[in-house]
Write a protein that holds these residues in place. Sequence first.
Motif, PDB file in Angstrom:
ATOM      1  N   UNK A  59       0.829  -1.208   0.000  1.00 15.51           N
ATOM      2  CA  UNK A  59       0.000   0.000   0.000  1.00 15.51           C
ATOM      3  C   UNK A  59       0.865   1.261   0.000  1.00 15.51           C
ATOM      4  N   UNK A  60       1.979   1.210   0.712  1.00 17.09           N
ATOM      5  CA  UNK A  60       2.889   2.361   0.710  1.00 17.09           C
ATOM      6  C   UNK A  60       3.459   2.595  -0.680  1.00 17.09           C
ATOM      7  N   UNK A  61       3.841   1.507  -1.351  1.00 20.25           N
ATOM      8  CA  UNK A  61       4.370   1.644  -2.716  1.00 20.25           C
ATOM      9  C   UNK A  61       3.305   2.233  -3.642  1.00 20.25           C
ATOM     10  N   UNK A  62       2.085   1.730  -3.544  1.00 19.16           N
ATOM     11  CA  UNK A  62       1.011   2.236  -4.404  1.00 19.16           C
ATOM     12  C   UNK A  62       0.772   3.724  -4.152  1.00 19.16           C
ATOM     13  N   UNK A  63       0.859   4.110  -2.906  1.00 21.78           N
ATOM     14  CA  UNK A  63       0.690   5.517  -2.558  1.00 21.78           C
ATOM     15  C   UNK A  63       1.818   6.359  -3.135  1.00 21.78           C
ATOM     16  N   UNK A  64       3.061   5.894  -2.951  1.00 24.85           N
ATOM     17  CA  UNK A  64       4.222   6.613  -3.497  1.00 24.85           C
ATOM     18  C   UNK A  64       4.168   6.684  -5.027  1.00 24.85           C
ATOM     19  N   UNK A  65       3.581   5.657  -5.636  1.00 23.83           N
ATOM     20  CA  UNK A  65       3.486   5.632  -7.093  1.00 23.83           C
ATOM     21  C   UNK A  65       2.271   6.406  -7.602  1.00 23.83           C
ATOM     22  N   UNK A  66       1.544   7.020  -6.681  1.00 23.63           N
ATOM     23  CA  UNK A  66       0.369   7.839  -7.024  1.00 23.63           C
ATOM     24  C   UNK A  66      -0.685   7.041  -7.781  1.00 23.63           C
ATOM     25  N   UNK A  67      -0.860   5.791  -7.383  1.00 24.36           N
ATOM     26  CA  UNK A  67      -1.893   4.962  -7.990  1.00 24.36           C
ATOM     27  C   UNK A  67      -3.235   5.288  -7.322  1.00 24.36           C
ATOM     28  N   UNK A  68      -4.156   5.825  -8.083  1.00 29.50           N
ATOM     29  CA  UNK A  68      -5.448   6.243  -7.535  1.00 29.50           C
ATOM     30  C   UNK A  68      -6.567   5.231  -7.801  1.00 29.50           C
ATOM     31  N   UNK A  69      -6.208   4.122  -8.429  1.00 28.11           N
ATOM     32  CA  UNK A  69      -7.190   3.081  -8.728  1.00 28.11           C
ATOM     33  C   UNK A  69      -7.307   2.156  -7.523  1.00 28.11           C
ATOM     34  N   UNK A  70      -8.229   2.508  -6.608  1.00 32.39           N
ATOM     35  CA  UNK A  70      -8.367   1.749  -5.372  1.00 32.39           C
ATOM     36  C   UNK A  70      -8.725   0.293  -5.585  1.00 32.39           C
ATOM     37  N   UNK A  71      -9.567   0.010  -6.565  1.00 32.07           N
ATOM     38  CA  UNK A  71      -9.971  -1.368  -6.842  1.00 32.07           C
ATOM     39  C   UNK A  71      -8.772  -2.199  -7.294  1.00 32.07           C
TER      40      UNK A  71
END
Length: 283
Positions: A59-71
Motif C-alpha cells: 500500500x505504501x508503494x502504491x501511494x508513493x506511485x500515485x496509484x489512484x485506482x483503489x480497486x
Amino acid sequence: MVLRREPTARQLRLGAELRKLREAAGLTAIEAAALLGANRVQISQIEAGLVGVGEERLRRLACHYACTDGEFVEALVAMATDRTRGWWEEYRGALPTPFLDLAELEHHATLMYEVALLYVPGLLQTTDYARAVFSSRVPELTHEELELRISHRSARHTVVEGPSPVPYEAVIHEAALRIRVRDRPTAKAQLARLLELSEAEHITLRVIPFDLDGFARASSTMTYVGGSVLKLDTVVRDVPHGSAFVDSEAQLGVYRTRFRKVKAVALDPGRSRDFINRLAKEL
C-alpha cells in the motif's frame, strides 16, 4: 527473506504490475527503495517475484506511485496476501511448471473465453479424448507422464464443473469437432459431452462451421482469463514448448477484439447445439 527458486506466474504478475506502477510514476528502483527504507536489490527482487511483499509495504508503494485506482490496489493486495495451496501443488515437481501456473490462473478466474480451432478445449475434454491428445506427443510420454497429465487435466475441470464454476464461453471450429483424435466411439462420446455441458447456465458454446463466411481474419486459438479487475486479465497462448501468458493492456485489448469478431460470426448457442447433435448422429 528466502528467495523463491521458481516464482509462479501469479507471483511474477504481481511483481510485474508493481514494476509498471513504479515506471509510470517515473521512479527508479533506487528511489522506490528509499521510500520504503529498503535497498534497490529488494525492490528488484519484489518486482521479479523472487520475494513476497506485505500488505502494508504494498500500500505504501502504491501511494508513493500515485496509484489512484483503489480497486486495482485491493486486487494487488489480495494477490500479495493470498496463501492458497491449491490441488495443483500436488503436481509440483512431477509436471512442468506451466501446467501448475495454468491451473492456478483458472482457479482465480472470474470468467473465461476460449477459441479452439483444432482440438476441443481442455476444460471440456473427456478422459479418452485427453488421453488420445497426450498420447500423440513427440517425443512420446512415459506411462507415468501420460497418466499425470490426464489426471491434472481432469482436475482442472472443477473450473467449469465444480461447486463454484466460472462463466465460460467457447467458440469451437468445426475442424476441432470433426478431427478424430482416436476413434469413432471417442469422438461420439466427446460430442455427447459437449452437448451435456452446453446445457449448463454458466457455459456457452458456439460453433464455427466450415462454410461460414467472414472467419478468415478472426482466426486465432486463445484462452482469455478474466482477473479480479480488468487490468489483471490474462491471455494464454500455446507456444512450441508450453504456454505463454500475455498480460500487457494493449495486447489484452487486441485479444478482446479478436474474441468479439470470432463470436460475431459463430452460430448462436442453440444452432451450435443442433450442429453438434447432427455431427454426433453422423458417427
